[in-house]
Each structure stands twice: as C-alpha cells, then as structure tokens.
Write an enzyme that holds these catalytic residues in place. Sequence first.
Site, mmCIF file in Angstrom:
data_model
loop_
_atom_site.group_PDB
_atom_site.id
_atom_site.type_symbol
_atom_site.label_atom_id
_atom_site.label_comp_id
_atom_site.label_asym_id
_atom_site.label_seq_id
_atom_site.Cartn_x
_atom_site.Cartn_y
_atom_site.Cartn_z
ATOM 1 N N ASN A 1 0.756 -1.265 -0.173
ATOM 2 C CA ASN A 1 -0.165 -0.208 -0.215
ATOM 3 C C ASN A 1 0.785 1.287 0.064
ATOM 4 O OD1 ASN A 1 0.536 -1.186 2.612
ATOM 5 N ND2 ASN A 1 -0.347 0.587 3.382
ATOM 6 N N CYS B 1 -1.994 6.885 8.722
ATOM 7 C CA CYS B 1 -1.885 7.672 10.076
ATOM 8 C C CYS B 1 -0.582 8.559 9.996
ATOM 9 C CB CYS B 1 -1.371 6.451 11.148
ATOM 10 S SG CYS B 1 -0.408 5.357 10.689
#
Length: 375
Positions: free
Chosen positions: A150, A326
């Site tokens: 990812n 995040c």
Amino acid sequence: MQRIYFDNAATTSLDPEVLEAMMPYLTSKFGNPSSVYSYGRETKMGIEAARKSVAHLLNCAPGELFFTSGGTEGTNTAIRAAIHDLKCQHIITSPIEHHATLHTVEHYASKGIPVSYVQLLPNGHVDLTHLETLLAAHPKSLVTLMHANNEIGNLLKVKKVGELCEKYGAIFHCDMVQTIGHYPIDLEKLNVHFAVASGHKFHGPKGVGILYVNHQVAVTPMLKGGSQERNMRAGTENVYGIVGFAKALELAMEHYERDSAKVLEVRNYMRDRLQQAFPTVTVNGDAGEHCLYTVLNVSFPMTDKLEMLLFNLDIAGICTSGGSACSSGASSVSHVIKALHPTTADTMIPVRFSFSKYNTKEEVDIVIEKLKGMM
Ligand code: PLP
C-alpha cells in the site's frame, strides 16, 4: 480553497452509483436479516445477492466468502485461524506488510510462534528464492504476504507464491486490499487459502470487507453469539455496507479497462512531471510495470525547508501521505521506506501520491506548481 485528493490508497470517495444502490437499505429496507417476516427476508436477499455477485466477480463459491468490517479484521481472522485451527507452527511474512499483518504476527510471536521475515530485493520485491529456502526449512508454515504494497505499490507474484506454498504444504494468506477492485482477480487460479479485501479502497463504503476462505480449509467461528454468516461471524450484518461493497466491485470490474488506463496515465504524468521539475526526486519501490497503477511513491532529499513538506502540502489543500494514512501531516519515515533504505531513510522525505478515476492531469499541474513554491 480547492482541495486536491491524491491519497486514494488510504481511502476513496464513495461512487454516487454505489450510494444509490445502498440507499434503500439505509431507508425503507431496514429489516433485520435474521427476521423471518418480509422485512427480514428482503435484507437477507440483499446480502445473499451481494455475496453471489462478489463470488462471481472473483471466481469463487459464495460459500467461501464472509463479509467482515474490512481488511484489518479479515487479516486478524485469517492469521488466527491458520494458527489455532490449521495448526501452523511457523509464520513467514515480510517486513513491509501492512500493520494489520505485522502487529498480528508480532502478537503470535509473543505467544511463542516463530516468525521468519523473507528478504527483499533492492527494489522492494519479495525475494522468492529466499521464500523457497524458508518454506523448505519450516514445514507447516503460514505464509502471509500482501498482493500489493500500500505504500510503494509493488506487486507480488501471487500465483508463483501460491505454487511455492502448495509445493511445501504451507497455508497462504494474501492481503489483497489494494488489488481487489483494481484488477480482475481469479481466486480459483491463485492457490490462496485466505484473502482479504476492503470496500473503501475502490469507491465503496468504509467498514465493510470480505474474507475469502478456500473451501479446502475448515475454520472455527470468528465471532460467537449468532448464526449470521453461516454461524461464522455473529452479529447483525452491515447490510447497506455489504450491498455497497458488491456494487462498488461490480462497477470497478465493469469499467476496469477504461478506469485503469486513465489512472495509469495520470500517475505516469505525475512521475514524469516530478522528475522534470525536481531532478533529485527518486521513485521508491519498483518504478516499472510490477507496481500498482494507482500508487507513486517518491522521495525528496531532506532539507530544512522540506522537513514540513506534508504539512505544507496539506495547508495548500493537497492531500497526500508519507506512507500510510496515520503518518499524514508529519514527515516521519514509514517502516516500509526504512526497510527499503535502512541507512538513508532519515535523509529523505517520502511522499505517496495515490490516484483514482476522479483525478486529472490538471490537478497534477497544480501540485507541481505548488511544490515548486515549497522547494
Ligand atoms: N491492508 C492494506 C494493504 C491496506 O492498505 C489497508 C488499509 O489501509 C488495510 C489492510 C486495512 O484495511 P481496513 O481499513 O479495511 O481495515
């Protein structure tokens, strides 16, 4: 201020057609699918029609699919099942997996399950020769490797890994969160025992995903307390999410050729424009064809001015990430970039641009101009 969204590997916007398919289940079709009367029957039918459609698109049996809350739950469940139900005695993974995998593996390592980390090639691909050495040395292994990374977008040779796992009798779990909904996937051909996907990565709703469990393996219930999902995952189903997941996958596959070509063009345009405007920029991971067409991860050499690059991009209305979602907003180096560049990671600012069918070359041009002003 105009905002530009280049963080589609973190999440994508809901396709209006998906919302339209979900609306009846958010309004008039509100019955509990476990209820036996008509309201219940119609929502139950919605779930089973969705399961059939997803199974058809991924070429597996409807009975091999379980709707979950997303990729994290699916991966936790698959790893737990491989250890507890299938009695795997060793885990083989890579240092650049998503934290859903790495933290779950670390949990089982702390309980005494030995873990081996497969070596990476310089471009971030899994070293398949080393994988085979590990498989030969450790019978009864669980291999958990992601189909596409990812952060850097590298694609795993998933069929080859499946064949190696079959040769050595290993169980194979594949995190397909970044590929299901982005590529045609034929689960029957891949020799995977477990696979996971997540709706919000391909213009479906958040909080819904699938866990594929190959019919050759038998696992015990993931959640107890009800007969939903054929006694495997108790709890009233996320009906509108499930219907939305299926619709999003249907649209993604229907328009795959058109959308993937468009996204690839915008991604490559961004790569070329970045390299022209900033010759010191480097691409992280495989810059060639064994990479997601949706992801472009580059590094800028660290300078005092660039330290707050992601923050400044955000102030300028440009949404990107330094790795996973995040870490947006702060230029901390991710575990993936550290694994790829162990000695130089602290001297670079990685930025992940990730694209969807809604992005345009004009947006790329705006980002390049804004970046010029930040250098
Ligand atoms: N695996 C990968 C490769 C991901 O990109 C993500 C999402 O960031 C996940 C797992 C977690 O998925 P979810 O957000 O559906 O829990």
